[in-house]
Design a protein around this motif. Sequence first.
Motif, PDB file in Angstrom:
ATOM      1  N   CYS A  21       0.861  -1.177   0.000  1.00  0.00           N
ATOM      2  CA  CYS A  21       0.000   0.000   0.000  1.00  0.00           C
ATOM      3  C   CYS A  21       0.903   1.234   0.000  1.00  0.00           C
ATOM      4  O   CYS A  21       1.835   1.327   0.805  1.00  0.00           O
ATOM      5  N   TYR A  23       0.229   4.100   0.958  1.00  0.00           N
ATOM      6  CA  TYR A  23      -0.077   5.011   2.069  1.00  0.00           C
ATOM      7  C   TYR A  23       0.401   4.429   3.407  1.00  0.00           C
ATOM      8  O   TYR A  23       1.153   5.078   4.115  1.00  0.00           O
ATOM      9  N   ASP A  38      -6.107   3.157  -6.376  1.00  0.00           N
ATOM     10  CA  ASP A  38      -6.628   4.453  -5.954  1.00  0.00           C
ATOM     11  C   ASP A  38      -6.411   5.475  -7.065  1.00  0.00           C
ATOM     12  O   ASP A  38      -5.315   5.544  -7.630  1.00  0.00           O
ATOM     13  N   ALA A  57      -3.284   0.753  -3.224  1.00  0.00           N
ATOM     14  CA  ALA A  57      -3.752   1.036  -1.867  1.00  0.00           C
ATOM     15  C   ALA A  57      -4.460  -0.165  -1.259  1.00  0.00           C
ATOM     16  O   ALA A  57      -5.185  -0.891  -1.951  1.00  0.00           O
ATOM     17  N   CYS A  61      -7.036   2.103   3.490  1.00  0.00           N
ATOM     18  CA  CYS A  61      -6.585   3.437   3.074  1.00  0.00           C
ATOM     19  C   CYS A  61      -7.470   3.975   1.959  1.00  0.00           C
ATOM     20  O   CYS A  61      -7.848   5.150   1.973  1.00  0.00           O
ATOM     21  N   ASN A  62      -7.791   3.125   0.996  1.00  0.00           N
ATOM     22  CA  ASN A  62      -8.584   3.594  -0.139  1.00  0.00           C
ATOM     23  C   ASN A  62      -9.978   4.022   0.305  1.00  0.00           C
ATOM     24  O   ASN A  62     -10.497   5.038  -0.144  1.00  0.00           O
TER      25      ASN A  62
END
Length: 136
Positions: A21, A23, A38, A57, A61-62
Amino acid sequence: MSRRLPDSVRQFVAERAAHRCEYCRVHQEYLFLPFQIDHIASLKHGGGDEPENLAYACPHCNQFKGTDLSTFLESYQDIVALFNPRIHIWVEHFLVDHGEILPKSRIGEATIKTLHLNDPERLIHRRLLMEDGLYP
Ligand SMILES: [Zn+2]
């Protein structure tokens, strides 16, 4: 937000991110849910399907990011942009301390807040991964 993209594009985005991911940096192998593509700037904000607008992602997070590009930070009394994996460097905005993702910048702070990066279950999960040397 994710819409159907060609498999070749999805594969490119996943490999560019080394299957983590972009993020929270959890590897797809250690989450039992499929990762998503994303749109950094969503369609609503004029974003398209070009690879420069896509990020790999995890579903957490998404989902929390949604179509957001920024947030209001009480501490700064200002609107602050979220982390953009295509233009920002992760380690310049975040650091990891015992699994907790801490901000090194306003962008980091805005992103941690908006994406709920340190929700208790996510924090525990990352700590367990760390104990096994699987994070970050
Ligand atoms: Zn994530």
